[in-house]
Motif scaffolding. Structure first.
Motif, PDB file in Angstrom:
ATOM      1  N   ASP A  48     -28.081  55.822  48.076  1.00  0.00           N
ATOM      2  CA  ASP A  48     -28.672  56.163  49.300  1.00  0.00           C
ATOM      3  C   ASP A  48     -27.271  56.285  50.259  1.00  0.00           C
ATOM      4  N   SER A  49     -27.272  57.662  50.481  1.00  0.00           N
ATOM      5  CA  SER A  49     -26.248  57.879  51.795  1.00  0.00           C
ATOM      6  C   SER A  49     -26.028  57.119  53.006  1.00  0.00           C
ATOM      7  N   GLU A  50     -27.310  56.656  53.160  1.00  0.00           N
ATOM      8  CA  GLU A  50     -27.579  55.603  54.423  1.00  0.00           C
ATOM      9  C   GLU A  50     -26.959  54.393  54.112  1.00  0.00           C
ATOM     10  N   ILE A  51     -26.982  53.868  52.944  1.00  0.00           N
ATOM     11  CA  ILE A  51     -26.745  52.601  52.648  1.00  0.00           C
ATOM     12  C   ILE A  51     -25.187  52.523  52.563  1.00  0.00           C
ATOM     13  N   LEU A  52     -24.702  53.597  51.750  1.00  0.00           N
ATOM     14  CA  LEU A  52     -23.209  53.796  51.592  1.00  0.00           C
ATOM     15  C   LEU A  52     -22.529  54.029  52.969  1.00  0.00           C
ATOM     16  N   GLU A  53     -23.042  54.597  54.123  1.00  0.00           N
ATOM     17  CA  GLU A  53     -22.839  54.401  55.405  1.00  0.00           C
ATOM     18  C   GLU A  53     -22.553  52.963  56.130  1.00  0.00           C
ATOM     19  N   VAL A  54     -23.761  52.570  55.932  1.00  0.00           N
ATOM     20  CA  VAL A  54     -23.955  51.072  56.358  1.00  0.00           C
ATOM     21  C   VAL A  54     -22.650  50.177  55.759  1.00  0.00           C
ATOM     22  N   VAL A  55     -22.389  50.081  54.392  1.00  0.00           N
ATOM     23  CA  VAL A  55     -21.403  49.519  53.657  1.00  0.00           C
ATOM     24  C   VAL A  55     -19.966  49.992  54.141  1.00  0.00           C
ATOM     25  N   ARG A  56     -19.901  51.199  54.492  1.00  0.00           N
ATOM     26  CA  ARG A  56     -18.421  51.914  54.956  1.00  0.00           C
ATOM     27  C   ARG A  56     -18.305  51.274  56.249  1.00  0.00           C
ATOM     28  N   ALA A  57     -19.385  51.050  57.095  1.00  0.00           N
ATOM     29  CA  ALA A  57     -18.884  50.476  58.615  1.00  0.00           C
ATOM     30  C   ALA A  57     -19.032  49.060  58.568  1.00  0.00           C
ATOM     31  N   VAL A  58     -19.640  48.296  57.478  1.00  0.00           N
ATOM     32  CA  VAL A  58     -19.061  46.847  57.165  1.00  0.00           C
ATOM     33  C   VAL A  58     -17.784  46.569  56.952  1.00  0.00           C
ATOM     34  N   GLY A  59     -17.374  47.510  56.013  1.00  0.00           N
ATOM     35  CA  GLY A  59     -15.761  47.425  55.712  1.00  0.00           C
ATOM     36  C   GLY A  59     -14.809  47.754  56.738  1.00  0.00           C
ATOM     37  N   GLN A  60     -15.026  48.755  57.415  1.00  0.00           N
ATOM     38  CA  GLN A  60     -14.462  48.885  58.695  1.00  0.00           C
ATOM     39  C   GLN A  60     -14.409  47.797  59.728  1.00  0.00           C
ATOM     40  N   GLN A  61     -15.675  47.322  60.006  1.00  0.00           N
ATOM     41  CA  GLN A  61     -15.460  46.118  60.786  1.00  0.00           C
ATOM     42  C   GLN A  61     -14.634  45.005  60.322  1.00  0.00           C
ATOM     43  N   VAL A  62     -14.802  44.564  58.952  1.00  0.00           N
ATOM     44  CA  VAL A  62     -14.129  43.648  58.522  1.00  0.00           C
ATOM     45  C   VAL A  62     -12.572  43.917  58.768  1.00  0.00           C
ATOM     46  N   GLY A  63     -12.296  45.127  58.510  1.00  0.00           N
ATOM     47  CA  GLY A  63     -10.885  45.493  58.449  1.00  0.00           C
ATOM     48  C   GLY A  63     -10.330  45.341  59.697  1.00  0.00           C
ATOM     49  N   PHE A  64     -11.147  45.580  60.930  1.00  0.00           N
ATOM     50  CA  PHE A  64     -10.912  45.569  62.243  1.00  0.00           C
ATOM     51  C   PHE A  64     -10.479  44.039  62.648  1.00  0.00           C
TER      52      PHE A  64
ATOM     53  N   SER B 276     -13.565  34.739  56.626  1.00  0.00           N
ATOM     54  CA  SER B 276     -14.046  35.972  57.128  1.00  0.00           C
ATOM     55  C   SER B 276     -14.648  36.970  56.091  1.00  0.00           C
ATOM     56  N   LEU B 277     -13.937  36.755  54.933  1.00  0.00           N
ATOM     57  CA  LEU B 277     -14.202  37.669  53.668  1.00  0.00           C
ATOM     58  C   LEU B 277     -15.558  37.083  52.949  1.00  0.00           C
ATOM     59  N   ARG B 278     -15.426  35.726  53.033  1.00  0.00           N
ATOM     60  CA  ARG B 278     -16.712  34.911  52.192  1.00  0.00           C
ATOM     61  C   ARG B 278     -17.869  34.972  53.059  1.00  0.00           C
ATOM     62  N   ARG B 279     -17.556  35.306  54.472  1.00  0.00           N
ATOM     63  CA  ARG B 279     -19.029  35.301  55.301  1.00  0.00           C
ATOM     64  C   ARG B 279     -19.364  36.660  55.160  1.00  0.00           C
ATOM     65  N   CYS B 280     -18.608  37.647  54.996  1.00  0.00           N
ATOM     66  CA  CYS B 280     -18.989  39.247  54.853  1.00  0.00           C
ATOM     67  C   CYS B 280     -19.578  39.112  53.712  1.00  0.00           C
ATOM     68  N   ILE B 281     -19.095  38.829  52.488  1.00  0.00           N
ATOM     69  CA  ILE B 281     -19.671  38.835  51.202  1.00  0.00           C
ATOM     70  C   ILE B 281     -21.051  38.288  51.091  1.00  0.00           C
ATOM     71  N   GLU B 282     -21.183  36.926  51.832  1.00  0.00           N
ATOM     72  CA  GLU B 282     -22.333  36.351  51.765  1.00  0.00           C
ATOM     73  C   GLU B 282     -23.533  37.207  52.500  1.00  0.00           C
ATOM     74  N   SER B 283     -23.059  37.719  53.893  1.00  0.00           N
ATOM     75  CA  SER B 283     -24.024  38.432  54.483  1.00  0.00           C
ATOM     76  C   SER B 283     -24.567  39.970  53.702  1.00  0.00           C
ATOM     77  N   VAL B 284     -23.655  40.482  53.197  1.00  0.00           N
ATOM     78  CA  VAL B 284     -23.925  41.744  52.265  1.00  0.00           C
ATOM     79  C   VAL B 284     -24.911  41.164  51.304  1.00  0.00           C
ATOM     80  N   CYS B 285     -24.567  40.262  50.377  1.00  0.00           N
ATOM     81  CA  CYS B 285     -25.523  39.679  49.419  1.00  0.00           C
ATOM     82  C   CYS B 285     -26.827  39.386  49.846  1.00  0.00           C
ATOM     83  N   MET B 286     -26.931  38.507  51.055  1.00  0.00           N
ATOM     84  CA  MET B 286     -28.254  38.304  51.612  1.00  0.00           C
ATOM     85  C   MET B 286     -28.942  39.695  51.862  1.00  0.00           C
ATOM     86  N   ALA B 287     -28.219  40.722  52.625  1.00  0.00           N
ATOM     87  CA  ALA B 287     -29.092  41.762  53.167  1.00  0.00           C
ATOM     88  C   ALA B 287     -29.351  42.740  51.955  1.00  0.00           C
TER      89      ALA B 287
END
Length: 176
Positions: free
Chosen positions: A132-148, A9-20
């Motif tokens: 960028d505060s919007e980007i920080l909000e996006v990565v915060r949300a990604v972290g929350q979703q992975v946590g869930f 799960s973490l590997r997929r998340c890392i790969e997705s963020v890297c690509m984005a």
């Protein structure tokens, strides 16, 4: 199996963020709450193969104290963090040299289970991206979703173990 699920799960998340974010590199640290430090995991993604195996070995064996560098600040605050120029972070300077990159940005964010930091994901981008505060909000949300997701996987694993224990207890009881 539990460990493999978390890691995949973490590997997929890392790969997705890297690509984005067009990142050269993404990596996971697990938090050791008792010692307030991060321990590197063998969970990473490289957009291109690193110049040396030494880099992979170093990053996979590293640890970070709370408050020290990008990931240490994330551990201390529990919030995403950003470095517009990775050459200003001593630990990331070494990563930049081993990756063969110039002045680029680094960022990371926590993955929490409940209120506890479970992991921190760190990224080095080949883009010079302004904070960028919007980007920080996006990565915060990604972290929350992975946590869930991880929290659900933990609960499912605990339920599975409880069922096995109950089945074993019933089987033992029926033998009497």
């Amino acid at each position: 199996a539990k460990s493999d699920d978390f890691q995949s799960s973490l590997r997929r998340c890392i790969e997705s963020v890297c690509m984005a974010f067009q990142c050269l590199f993404g990596h996971a640290y697990f938090a050791n709450g008792r010692e307030r430090k991060l321990v590197a995991q063998d969970i990473h993604y490289f957009a291109t193969e690193p110049k040396s195996r030494r880099f992979v070995e170093l990053i996979s064996r590293s640890s970070v104290q709370s408050g020290s560098g990008l990931c240490g600040r994330i551990l201390a605050t529990g919030e995403p963090n950003w470095i517009p120029n990775i050459l200003t972070d001593e630990r990331l300077q070494h990563l930049a040299a081993d990756l063969g990159v110039d002045q680029k940005c680094g960022f990371g964010f926590p993955v929490k289970i409940g209120d506890e930091i479970f992991a921190i994901l760190e990224f080095v981008s080949e883009q010079s991206i302004d904070q960028d505060s919007e980007i920080l909000e996006v990565v915060r949300a990604v972290g929350q979703q992975v946590g869930f997701v991880l929290e659900r996987k933990l609960a499912a694993e605990e339920n599975r173990r409880a069922k096995i224990a109950a089945d074993e207890a019933n089987h033992a009881k029926s033998r009497f």
